[in-house]
Write a protein that holds these residues in place. Structure first.
Motif, PDB file in Angstrom:
ATOM      1  N   GLN A  86       0.820  -1.200   0.000  1.00  0.00           N
ATOM      2  CA  GLN A  86       0.000   0.000   0.000  1.00  0.00           C
ATOM      3  C   GLN A  86       0.858   1.255   0.000  1.00  0.00           C
ATOM      4  O   GLN A  86       0.557   2.239  -0.682  1.00  0.00           O
ATOM      5  CB  GLN A  86      -0.928  -0.002   1.226  1.00  0.00           C
ATOM      6  N   GLU A  87       1.959   1.221   0.743  1.00  0.00           N
ATOM      7  CA  GLU A  87       2.847   2.376   0.825  1.00  0.00           C
ATOM      8  C   GLU A  87       3.454   2.717  -0.533  1.00  0.00           C
ATOM      9  O   GLU A  87       3.533   3.890  -0.917  1.00  0.00           O
ATOM     10  CB  GLU A  87       3.966   2.104   1.831  1.00  0.00           C
ATOM     11  N   SER A  88       3.870   1.682  -1.282  1.00  0.00           N
ATOM     12  CA  SER A  88       4.454   1.898  -2.615  1.00  0.00           C
ATOM     13  C   SER A  88       3.419   2.468  -3.577  1.00  0.00           C
ATOM     14  O   SER A  88       3.709   3.364  -4.365  1.00  0.00           O
ATOM     15  CB  SER A  88       5.005   0.578  -3.166  1.00  0.00           C
ATOM     16  N   LYS A  89       2.206   1.942  -3.497  1.00  0.00           N
ATOM     17  CA  LYS A  89       1.133   2.427  -4.370  1.00  0.00           C
ATOM     18  C   LYS A  89       0.821   3.896  -4.075  1.00  0.00           C
ATOM     19  O   LYS A  89       0.692   4.709  -5.001  1.00  0.00           O
ATOM     20  CB  LYS A  89      -0.130   1.581  -4.183  1.00  0.00           C
ATOM     21  N   GLU A  90       0.696   4.219  -2.793  1.00  0.00           N
ATOM     22  CA  GLU A  90       0.379   5.595  -2.421  1.00  0.00           C
ATOM     23  C   GLU A  90       1.477   6.554  -2.872  1.00  0.00           C
ATOM     24  O   GLU A  90       1.195   7.658  -3.369  1.00  0.00           O
ATOM     25  CB  GLU A  90       0.184   5.690  -0.905  1.00  0.00           C
ATOM     26  N   LYS A  91       2.734   6.138  -2.715  1.00  0.00           N
ATOM     27  CA  LYS A  91       3.847   6.991  -3.126  1.00  0.00           C
ATOM     28  C   LYS A  91       3.833   7.202  -4.637  1.00  0.00           C
ATOM     29  O   LYS A  91       4.041   8.320  -5.117  1.00  0.00           O
ATOM     30  CB  LYS A  91       5.181   6.371  -2.703  1.00  0.00           C
ATOM     31  N   GLY A  96       2.515  11.179  -9.126  1.00  0.00           N
ATOM     32  CA  GLY A  96       1.913  11.494 -10.421  1.00  0.00           C
ATOM     33  C   GLY A  96       1.585  10.318 -11.300  1.00  0.00           C
ATOM     34  O   GLY A  96       1.199  10.499 -12.462  1.00  0.00           O
ATOM     35  N   ALA A  97       1.717   9.092 -10.793  1.00  0.00           N
ATOM     36  CA  ALA A  97       1.366   7.917 -11.598  1.00  0.00           C
ATOM     37  C   ALA A  97      -0.137   7.891 -11.876  1.00  0.00           C
ATOM     38  O   ALA A  97      -0.944   8.316 -11.046  1.00  0.00           O
ATOM     39  CB  ALA A  97       1.786   6.638 -10.885  1.00  0.00           C
ATOM     40  N   ASP A  98      -0.507   7.387 -13.058  1.00  0.00           N
ATOM     41  CA  ASP A  98      -1.923   7.284 -13.426  1.00  0.00           C
ATOM     42  C   ASP A  98      -2.507   5.916 -13.096  1.00  0.00           C
ATOM     43  O   ASP A  98      -3.723   5.764 -13.002  1.00  0.00           O
ATOM     44  CB  ASP A  98      -2.086   7.567 -14.920  1.00  0.00           C
ATOM     45  N   ASP A  99      -1.621   4.911 -12.949  1.00  0.00           N
ATOM     46  CA  ASP A  99      -2.088   3.563 -12.612  1.00  0.00           C
ATOM     47  C   ASP A  99      -0.930   2.796 -11.979  1.00  0.00           C
ATOM     48  O   ASP A  99       0.236   3.169 -12.125  1.00  0.00           O
ATOM     49  CB  ASP A  99      -2.591   2.826 -13.862  1.00  0.00           C
ATOM     50  N   TYR A 100      -1.270   1.706 -11.274  1.00  0.00           N
ATOM     51  CA  TYR A 100      -0.264   0.888 -10.586  1.00  0.00           C
ATOM     52  C   TYR A 100      -0.668  -0.564 -10.762  1.00  0.00           C
ATOM     53  O   TYR A 100      -1.778  -0.957 -10.383  1.00  0.00           O
ATOM     54  CB  TYR A 100      -0.212   1.264  -9.106  1.00  0.00           C
ATOM     55  N   ILE A 101       0.232  -1.375 -11.324  1.00  0.00           N
ATOM     56  CA  ILE A 101      -0.049  -2.789 -11.552  1.00  0.00           C
ATOM     57  C   ILE A 101       1.003  -3.633 -10.831  1.00  0.00           C
ATOM     58  O   ILE A 101       2.197  -3.509 -11.111  1.00  0.00           O
ATOM     59  CB  ILE A 101      -0.034  -3.129 -13.051  1.00  0.00           C
TER      60      ILE A 101
END
Length: 227
Positions: A86-91, A96-101
């Motif tokens: 969760q921490e990596s996704k939030e960061k 400015g990321a638009d998506d996280y996979i």
């Protein structure tokens, strides 16, 4: 016109899986296998979309994400990482990321996400440019006008203005505009020729409107932006 996509990934097998899923008739693909190479490509080129692995040699993907977002607000960013935290996704989203996979992932799913994000972005751009207030574009008649009066443009000028108009806020380098004219077999493809065409377009627009619509972005190229 092809979408320009940069794949930043150090695992060759994953790169091959992704590139096999992306149609070369639709996408122009570049690949970077380490952080420094990715930054070098980002500084030289405009990309419609970048996929970023986090764990890279030399420079991590989140640092690249931060740098990329400072250079371009328009480029779409998909972070792809084995760090399903969760921490990596939030960061990533905060940078400015638009998506996280998270890895492992389906190459088909990533290809669909790339296609969906790009279609959504360019549909919004399409809606915006058709609602333009200053510079009116009649796609059927292939004309541009300001305050009801048509601009008298050469074929090269018209082509450049059409590209900028349909991709507002995107920056096109001299090389990219030269290549577009070359691919369409239109006009002077030299970089000096592009500068001449831009100068002429600005003069013709300035007869009707005193603000500079075609802006020069230092060391990057040209963009059209209307408030």
């Amino acid at each position: 016109m092809k979408y320009r996509v940069l794949i930043v990934e150090d695992e060759v097998e994953i790169v091959n899986l992704i590139t096999k899923r992306l149609d070369r008739n639709i996408y122009e693909l570049d690949v970077a296998t380490d952080g420094f190479n990715a930054l070098e490509l980002i500084e030289k080129n405009f990309y419609d979309l970048v996929t970023l692995d986090i764990m890279l040699p030399n420079l991590d993907g989140l640092s690249i994400c931060k740098e990329l977002r400072q250079v371009s607000k328009e480029t779409l960013i998909i972070v792809v990482s084995a760090l399903d935290l969760q921490e990596s996704k939030e960061k990533a989203y905060n940078l400015g990321a638009d998506d996280y996979i998270p890895k492992p992932f389906s190459a088909k799913l990533l290809a669909l996400k790339i296609e969906t994000l790009l279609k959504r972005r360019f549909e919004l751009t399409k809606t915006h440019y058709r609602a333009n207030k200053i510079l009116h574009y009649d796609e059927a008649l292939k004309t541009f006008s300001i305050l009801g009066e048509n601009l008298s443009l050469t074929l090269s000028e018209y082509t450049i203005l059409e590209v900028l108009y349909k991709n507002q806020n995107r920056v096109f380098s001299n090389d990219e505009l030269s290549q577009i004219l070359y691919d369409l077999d239109v006009g002077n493809i030299l970089q000096t020729g592009i500068k001449t065409h831009i100068y002429s377009l600005r003069k013709k627009i300035a007869r009707f409107f005193d603000q500079e619509l075609i802006k020069t972005i230092r060391n990057r190229g040209y963009t059209l932006h209307e408030n």
